[in-house]
Design an enzyme around this catalytic site. Sequence first.
Site, PDB file in Angstrom:
ATOM      1  N   ALA A   1      14.534  57.708  48.414  1.00  0.00           N
ATOM      2  CA  ALA A   1      14.128  56.826  49.504  1.00  0.00           C
ATOM      3  C   ALA A   1      14.875  55.424  49.321  1.00  0.00           C
ATOM      4  CB  ALA A   1      12.490  56.463  49.452  1.00  0.00           C
ATOM      5  N   GLU A   2      15.434  54.979  50.179  1.00  0.00           N
ATOM      6  CA  GLU A   2      16.443  53.908  50.101  1.00  0.00           C
ATOM      7  C   GLU A   2      15.808  52.466  49.609  1.00  0.00           C
ATOM      8  OE1 GLU A   2      17.751  54.860  53.931  1.00  0.00           O
ATOM      9  OE2 GLU A   2      17.626  52.713  54.575  1.00  0.00           O
ATOM     10  N   LEU A   3      14.462  52.357  49.674  1.00  0.00           N
ATOM     11  CA  LEU A   3      13.925  51.261  49.313  1.00  0.00           C
ATOM     12  C   LEU A   3      13.820  51.085  47.803  1.00  0.00           C
ATOM     13  CD1 LEU A   3      10.128  50.706  50.400  1.00  0.00           C
ATOM     14  CD2 LEU A   3      11.235  52.946  50.490  1.00  0.00           C
TER      15      LEU A   3
END
Lengths: 233, 233, 228, 228
Positions: free
Chosen positions: C52-54
Amino acid sequence: MDKVYPGVDEAVADVPDGASIAISGFFTAGTPVPLIQALVKQGAKDLTIICMQMGPGNEDINQLVVNKQVKKAICNYPFYRSATRGADSPAEQAVRAGELEMEVYPMGTFTEKLRAAGAGLAAFYTPTGVGTVVERGKEKRKFGDNEYLLELALKPDYAFVYAYQGDRMGNLTCHLTARNYNPEMAAAGKITIAAVENVVEPGKLDGDTIHVPGIYVQRVVKVDRPSYFPTID
Amino acid sequence: MDKVYPGVDEAVADVPDGASIAISGFFTAGTPVPLIQALVKQGAKDLTIICMQMGPGNEDINQLVVNKQVKKAICNYPFYRSATRGADSPAEQAVRAGELEMEVYPMGTFTEKLRAAGAGLAAFYTPTGVGTVVERGKEKRKFGDNEYLLELALKPDYAFVYAYQGDRMGNLTCHLTARNYNPEMAAAGKITIAAVENVVEPGKLDGDTIHVPGIYVQRVVKVDRPSYFPTID
Amino acid sequence: MNVTKKFKGLSRELIALRVAGELEDGTYVNLGIGIPTLVSDWIEGRDIVLQAELGMLNTGPLASQDEVEQDLINASCQPVTELPGSCYFSENESFAMIRGGYMDAAVLGALQVSEKGDLAGWQNPSRGLSEDIGNIGGSMDLAVGARKVIVAMMHVTNDGQAKIVKECSYPLTAQAVVDLIVTDLAVIEVTPKGLLLREVAAGLTAEDVQSVTEAKLIVSPDLTEIQL
Amino acid sequence: MNVTKKFKGLSRELIALRVAGELEDGTYVNLGIGIPTLVSDWIEGRDIVLQAELGMLNTGPLASQDEVEQDLINASCQPVTELPGSCYFSENESFAMIRGGYMDAAVLGALQVSEKGDLAGWQNPSRGLSEDIGNIGGSMDLAVGARKVIVAMMHVTNDGQAKIVKECSYPLTAQAVVDLIVTDLAVIEVTPKGLLLREVAAGLTAEDVQSVTEAKLIVSPDLTEIQL
């Protein structure tokens, strides 16, 4: 994903002649000694070793030099502090004899070059080294009122890192100042091999406390906790 | 060192007109909402807001726009996904009306610009954005076989960050995906103000698990745990 | 190109299933917003780690109502769960690993894909914003950084515009990055020679697919029905 | 410059004490190798946070024999202890904070300091190595990054060479970075106009100090004995 290898010999078996290898550790702390020893045994030649030092606090690095496995060293604090001790240092003598190429970078630039490689950046501008021998052959450029040097990313074929704990997926946690170069070297290495004191099942580590996300680690090998008295004297 | 401020109003009291402020948070997660609310109340104008978004997941940011406190926004995902919802968004409408300047960067470039500022680097070369509108006005340069864009460090006057726990010296730990922009924004801000759910005495946190070293944090203020249902719909 | 013919093909869920078949065990994958998100339903239990890119690796399924933890969301701001071996890091570290080449694959949505593999996905000019403003988000970094970029999308727009085009007319996400296009009608590989039509939806011919595709398709000698 | 006269001044410990007097409460400080390390003995209990460049804030005193933890060392590879509020981070983060301007002061040793504040401290040519090879370590980053650079050293070399010079002949650590020089004989401030002699060791005159200093000293109208 189970990245655990049976032992250090298997973990370093495929290191070819001519490989570049980043080796973590600040003097004695956080150094993957068993992997270095396995590399000595394995015997790959013409290596480029990317490591803080070439001997001080880490006699096993000396052994790679004595063994004539190292073609080039990229360091930031390569030599013993004492010139007298340097006279007995394999790396210092090999450099003097022209048998070992060496590049030295400021410590921050050294680690940032590795960090840039792991982070997919080509280069960065740092203020460190302006007006010193470090700027030789490098682009110097003004941003605002200050001058900066262009430094390029440095991507090693392998990284040898060390962790206090790790799970089978390669998530690692380091202990106190033994963390040092480990996270950025792990990210930089095309193949990263982690020597881990305590190997646990996935889920046993708190995900908020991981210092090296497993994605950066290709091989995990359990090692015994080394025992030494920290000193470079 | 005791960096604890009595409340959010005191913590943001000196933000002058024209200040640039990085505000952390990925949509709803890890957003220092009480600091944004205090800034709305404090009323500083002509601000440059450096934040992932301008409204989605964070209605308090909208309030700054409605209040006409924002001159410029630097973002990576500024708008609501839905064009219909965008038609009601203060930021999107202010941009359309020419009342709000906006710069948009790819997410990785956005955070790396802040990271460079905190790390004392002037600029870096990234492959992201080559061949797109992002490259406009930027130096493009080849390293090896690939092209990269030169991106400059971005140093905000203030950073508003959020943490689950923190000690009085400003050491912070974040929780799960609420970490997001917090560490790099904390390092980038000339004055970093941390909204912290649980403020503890130095020594209560495990030094190996700190996500934001206290040196980056100038002010700590205790806030209540916000409560919301994460959504941008 | 305005497309007059309409064909019935795979549902969004089955596009996602077809994409799941492209992902290999033992890999790290980032799923974008839209149809790509649905891929996660088809790989549960497989040895694939989602990023998840966060700032998370090994993202689990969406959280049920009573599992919601407000500090644990995915890039679409949906509450998710963790799996054994999940770990968390900063946004900056997340994009370091994306640009650094650690994503074995990224599955992204698209507005247009060109025959050279150019991807346009972050801005629809119909919204009327200046062409340097919009929700770039993580798309450009993912498109440039991932080892393999798979586009998952409907073959034509709702109003009958071709999305697989000679040249993208929308603002680009990245140049020459797409490796594979999976749509409701076809599976198309981007090759140095052009777009190779490898699979078509049941009941369709290569000509049918070409008729709703602006870019010229090279028909594979091994053309098959879409492999689910 | 070869110096014939020798004066007796402060011990290494008292140089360190004088430096400690320059450090302000509520600040972050990095101490280099040699005399600078001794400063830590004089600030115990004060509100000063010491940074260790390998990745630690709030470094405590040296560990006693039975406190030794091999994973907890300082930049000189000496076992140290932690204090309440200690925290750890990577080497890379450590130098990010050093270059980023977060060190309020760095106390460094030196081989030579020039009248412009140039610092030469990482390589002594007498060792006979090529001038681009040696132990740079963290010195260049600290010299460039710290807000205030204090040099703590003996005024002349053991073999009677002046160390405060017109131009450094040794390889530089950084240009125009030194703010204050504290030696066994004097306290000298680097100003835009030149080197300002502010304090001299007990029993010495400004002329005495000048006689063992190659660079021209400007004598402060407020010249005093070294303030301990």
